[in-house]
Each structure stands twice: as C-alpha cells, then as structure tokens.
Design a protein around this motif. Structure first.
Motif, PDB file in Angstrom:
ATOM      1  N   VAL A   1       4.174   4.873   8.623  1.00  0.00           N
ATOM      2  CA  VAL A   1       3.781   3.868   9.614  1.00  0.00           C
ATOM      3  C   VAL A   1       4.282   4.376  10.961  1.00  0.00           C
ATOM      4  O   VAL A   1       5.480   4.465  11.197  1.00  0.00           O
ATOM      5  CB  VAL A   1       4.411   2.493   9.303  1.00  0.00           C
ATOM      6  N   ASP A   2       3.344   4.687  11.862  1.00  0.00           N
ATOM      7  CA  ASP A   2       3.728   5.350  13.110  1.00  0.00           C
ATOM      8  C   ASP A   2       3.578   4.476  14.350  1.00  0.00           C
ATOM      9  O   ASP A   2       4.034   4.851  15.430  1.00  0.00           O
ATOM     10  CB  ASP A   2       2.915   6.631  13.288  1.00  0.00           C
ATOM     11  N   LEU A   3       2.920   3.343  14.207  1.00  0.00           N
ATOM     12  CA  LEU A   3       2.782   2.445  15.343  1.00  0.00           C
ATOM     13  C   LEU A   3       2.688   1.023  14.822  1.00  0.00           C
ATOM     14  O   LEU A   3       2.003   0.755  13.821  1.00  0.00           O
ATOM     15  CB  LEU A   3       1.531   2.802  16.154  1.00  0.00           C
ATOM     16  N   PHE A   4       3.384   0.075  15.496  1.00  0.00           N
ATOM     17  CA  PHE A   4       3.418  -1.319  15.049  1.00  0.00           C
ATOM     18  C   PHE A   4       3.465  -2.211  16.290  1.00  0.00           C
ATOM     19  O   PHE A   4       4.296  -2.012  17.164  1.00  0.00           O
ATOM     20  CB  PHE A   4       4.651  -1.565  14.173  1.00  0.00           C
ATOM     21  N   ARG A   5       2.549  -3.175  16.330  1.00  0.00           N
ATOM     22  CA  ARG A   5       2.521  -4.132  17.440  1.00  0.00           C
ATOM     23  C   ARG A   5       2.345  -5.539  16.875  1.00  0.00           C
ATOM     24  O   ARG A   5       1.576  -5.741  15.924  1.00  0.00           O
ATOM     25  CB  ARG A   5       1.357  -3.859  18.396  1.00  0.00           C
TER      26      ARG A   5
ATOM     27  N   VAL B   1       0.831  -1.202   0.000  1.00  0.00           N
ATOM     28  CA  VAL B   1       0.000   0.000   0.000  1.00  0.00           C
ATOM     29  C   VAL B   1       0.868   1.255   0.000  1.00  0.00           C
ATOM     30  O   VAL B   1       0.519   2.263  -0.634  1.00  0.00           O
ATOM     31  CB  VAL B   1      -1.004  -0.034   1.175  1.00  0.00           C
ATOM     32  N   LYS B   2       2.014   1.210   0.669  1.00  0.00           N
ATOM     33  CA  LYS B   2       2.942   2.342   0.650  1.00  0.00           C
ATOM     34  C   LYS B   2       3.420   2.623  -0.771  1.00  0.00           C
ATOM     35  O   LYS B   2       3.455   3.777  -1.214  1.00  0.00           O
ATOM     36  CB  LYS B   2       4.135   2.053   1.557  1.00  0.00           C
ATOM     37  N   THR B   3       3.775   1.561  -1.488  1.00  0.00           N
ATOM     38  CA  THR B   3       4.230   1.727  -2.877  1.00  0.00           C
ATOM     39  C   THR B   3       3.147   2.355  -3.736  1.00  0.00           C
ATOM     40  O   THR B   3       3.401   3.289  -4.515  1.00  0.00           O
ATOM     41  CB  THR B   3       4.652   0.364  -3.460  1.00  0.00           C
ATOM     42  N   LYS B   4       1.897   1.879  -3.576  1.00  0.00           N
ATOM     43  CA  LYS B   4       0.785   2.405  -4.368  1.00  0.00           C
ATOM     44  C   LYS B   4       0.552   3.882  -4.076  1.00  0.00           C
ATOM     45  O   LYS B   4       0.440   4.714  -4.992  1.00  0.00           O
ATOM     46  CB  LYS B   4      -0.488   1.610  -4.061  1.00  0.00           C
TER      47      LYS B   4
END
Length: 408
Positions: free
Chosen positions: A232-236, A209-212
C-alpha cells in the motif's frame, strides 16, 4: 567527443525538469544534438509536453540492435536535497542530480556512444536503433505507443540502460497497480452508528486482499524472480477529527512473477472485492492503473555474453566503498536473490520493471534482452540521488565497444 563535451550533455539533461513527464523539451534537445552530428531522428509527440525519440545509424538493415532509456524522472522534494536537484554537481567522485542514476545518466551514455560511433565512422553490419521513451515512471505509455506502432517488430536485441552498475539483468517482475476507493456515509464521530466509516472499510478490505495475495504468493514462488509482492503506497481519507469519513482512497502496487501472474492477481482482487461488498455496508470500488507483465529473457544470450566479456575488465578496476558493499549484501539478504559481487559481473533478475514489459510484449519469454546501465540501483528514487563519475565514463566506452562488436 571530449570529456567536457560529454559532461555538458549530462548537465543539460539533468537541467530539464522531467518529473511526472514533461519530456518534450529534453527530447527536442537530444534531437538537435543528434542532428548536429548528422544523425536524423523522429520525435513522436504524445501530448501533454511528452514525447518519444527514435534515431538510427548503420545500414538500416538487419540485424537491428535496439538500445533504450526513459526521459522522465520521479518527483523530488527540492527542500530535502543538499544541492539543486536540477543542477549537475560533482563531489567526491560522485554526480548528484535528479536522474543521474535513474536514468538520465544511462540515456546520456547511450546518446554519446551513438554519436561517437557515427563521428568516427565505425562500420556497423546492421542497424543501431536508439529509442527514448516517455512516461516510464508512470504508466509506460511511451513504450506502449512504440510497441503498438511496430517499432520493435524487426528488432533482434534490446538493451535498456536502467542502472545496474557492473551487473546485468535478464528478467524483471511485472506490475499491476490498483486504485481502491471506499464509499461510506458521513456522520458526527459521537454517533458513529449513524454513518459508514469509509476509512475503516478501506483498511479492512486492504487487509483482506493483502492476506489473500500474500498467501497465494507464498505458495507460488518463481525460481527466477521470487514472489509476487503487495504494498500500500498511498492512502487518503477523512476531513477532520470529529467527522466519520464518507470517502477514502488507496493506491496499491503489486510486483508480479510468472508463477502468480497478472491475471491471477487481478482475479483474486476481484474475488475479495465481491465478497467484501456482499458482507459490508458502504461500497469498495477498484480500478486498474497499470498492468504490465513480467519478462524472463535468455540468460545465455549473445547479448549477455558480450556484455560480460566487454564490461568485466572495467568492473575489475571499479572501487566499491564499504557502504556500497554492505548495501549489496543487505539487498541479497532482504530479497533472497540478486547476488552482489565485486569481482565478477553477475547475471541476475530484478524486482523492478522496465519498458521491456511493453517493448517485448510479443516475446516475454526467452528474448535477447538485457538491462545494463551506469549507476547504483540502490540510489534510485532517493533524495540526493548520486552516481559514480568513473562508472559513467566507463559505460560510454563499454557501450561503444558493445554496439560495434554486436553489429560486426
């Protein structure tokens, strides 16, 4: 109002822990302060210890000049601060404390200017409306409530006192925030083919989705606000080193420009989601956290002209350190817009959003709107948040002159 009395107001505001909301006590304090000076106000309780505050002086008639700020502040890690973040400290010409820049400094300056005008019985040909909001740093539900109630319907101008320093902003990016949840299947890490790795799926989806979005953004730049951005600001995810994770979550922030707008970004997110789920085991789910549009106002408005005229003499007396000048140059180099000047008051656009996205829902293009407030925007959301003492006192005077001039 004497200098020490002004300082006491800022000190009280900084002392309220309004991180993540909890604005009610601060709003009640300001309501009491206004009442001491004969200014009535309306407190809108929103539940969960949150509230908006609305006050007016003047004739109660048109034109209505609305000035606004938010009462909440971002979370702080107290252990990382050199001082108590909820105590106002002065050192080397700077204020230190949570919100001195974003944006209790601006709120206090607005309130003090309104009180001074009222105490000195300065005649106003119209209405000065103060609107203080809850939840701006989260989901802007305070300003959304005000718009829904029609509080902006009769307003002819809007000033938001977010920190700009001696610059003024007429355009802001919008924002769409997503929560992305990846559902997989747990297994022992020695037998990964028995499970579905939710973290790996989440990383692969985010890259797709980032690439798109970045490709579409590059092809659709906006002449005023630049490009739509994706972070992307948060990852769990995961429970331990030898277990295939069955669930993972990320929170995504996109900053939106009119040329690649909110609905287009959401549509691209959904298209990538459908394709990914069709070709992978497990499931990716996406939910919206925030959806606010960009604002592109009139850079040639009367409000902008009055700000430039009144504030320029103050700017010319302002001293910028070598560090601040370097930071301004770096901002321009990294963003490709937002010039920094020490000798003229620039009129520009900004990547960050404001409550204007909700307050001006009915007039997102061409409004009589400006962001103009004390503080260095590069100090926002940072440990040891600071703001110039000189600038803060200057802005109180500037606001008094601006409000009186605009309503005469």
């Amino acid at each position: 109002m004497e200098r020490q009395a002004k300082l006491a107001i800022l000190e009280r505001l900084v002392g309220f822990k309004t991180t993540g909301g909890n604005e009610l006590a601060a709003a009640q304090y300001l309501q009491s302060l206004l009442a001491e000076h004969g200014i009535t106000s309306e407190l809108q309780e929103l539940g969960n210890h949150q509230a908006n505050l609305i006050a007016e002086i003047g004739t109660g008639q048109q034109p209505v000049f609305t000035v606004s700020g938010h009462l909440d502040t971002v979370a702080v890690d107290e252990a990382e601060w050199d001082t108590d973040p909820f105590e106002l400290v002065q050192k080397d010409g700077q204020f230190y404390g949570s919100g001195v820049t974003d944006m209790k400094g601006g709120v206090a300056a607005l309130v003090i200017a309104m009180i001074d005008l009222h105490d000195h019985q300065v005649p106003l040909q119209g209405t000065l409306r103060l609107v203080l909001t809850a939840g701006e740093e989260a989901d802007m539900h305070g300003s959304r409530k005000l718009h829904a109630d029609g509080s902006m319907r009769d307003s002819s101008a809007l000033l938001i006192a977010e920190p700009t320093g001696y610059r003024t902003v007429y355009a802001n990016k919008g924002e769409v925030d997503f929560v992305v949840t990846s559902l997989g299947k747990a297994a022992h890490s020695s037998r990964p083919n028995f499970g579905i790795n939710a973290i790996q799926n989440l990383m692969d989806f985010l890259e797709a989705v980032k690439t798109k979005i970045e490709q579409t953004s590059a092809a659709n730049p906006d002449s005023v606000l630049g490009k739509t951005t994706f972070t992307v600001d948060l990852f769990r995810g995961g429970i331990q080193i030898n277990a295939i994770p069955s669930k993972a979550e990320a929170q995504i922030n996109t900053r939106i420009v009119p040329e690649y707008d909110n609905e287009a970004v959401i549509a691209d997110f959904k298209a990538v989601l459908a394709d990914f789920n069709a070709h992978h085991e497990g499931e990716i789910q996406v939910n919206l956290l925030m959806n606010i549009p960009p604002v592109v106002a009139n850079p040639d408005s009367r409000l902008i002209h009055e700000i430039v005229k009144i504030a320029t003499p103050y700017m010319q007396q302002m001293h910028y350190s070598a560090e601040e000048q370097q930071q301004g140059a770096e901002m321009l180099a990294k963003q490709g817009f937002n010039p920094f000047s020490t000798d003229q008051l620039e009129v520009l656009s900004a990547a960050g959003g404001t409550d204007a996205s909700e307050l001006l829902r009915d007039e997102l293009q061409g409004a009589n709107y400006a962001v103009f407030g004390p503080g260095n925007p590069l100090k926002m959301h940072q440990t040891n948040e600071s703001a110039s003492v000189q600038m803060w006192f200057d802005f109180i005077e500037i606001y008094e002159k601006l409000f009186a001039q605009y309503l005469n």
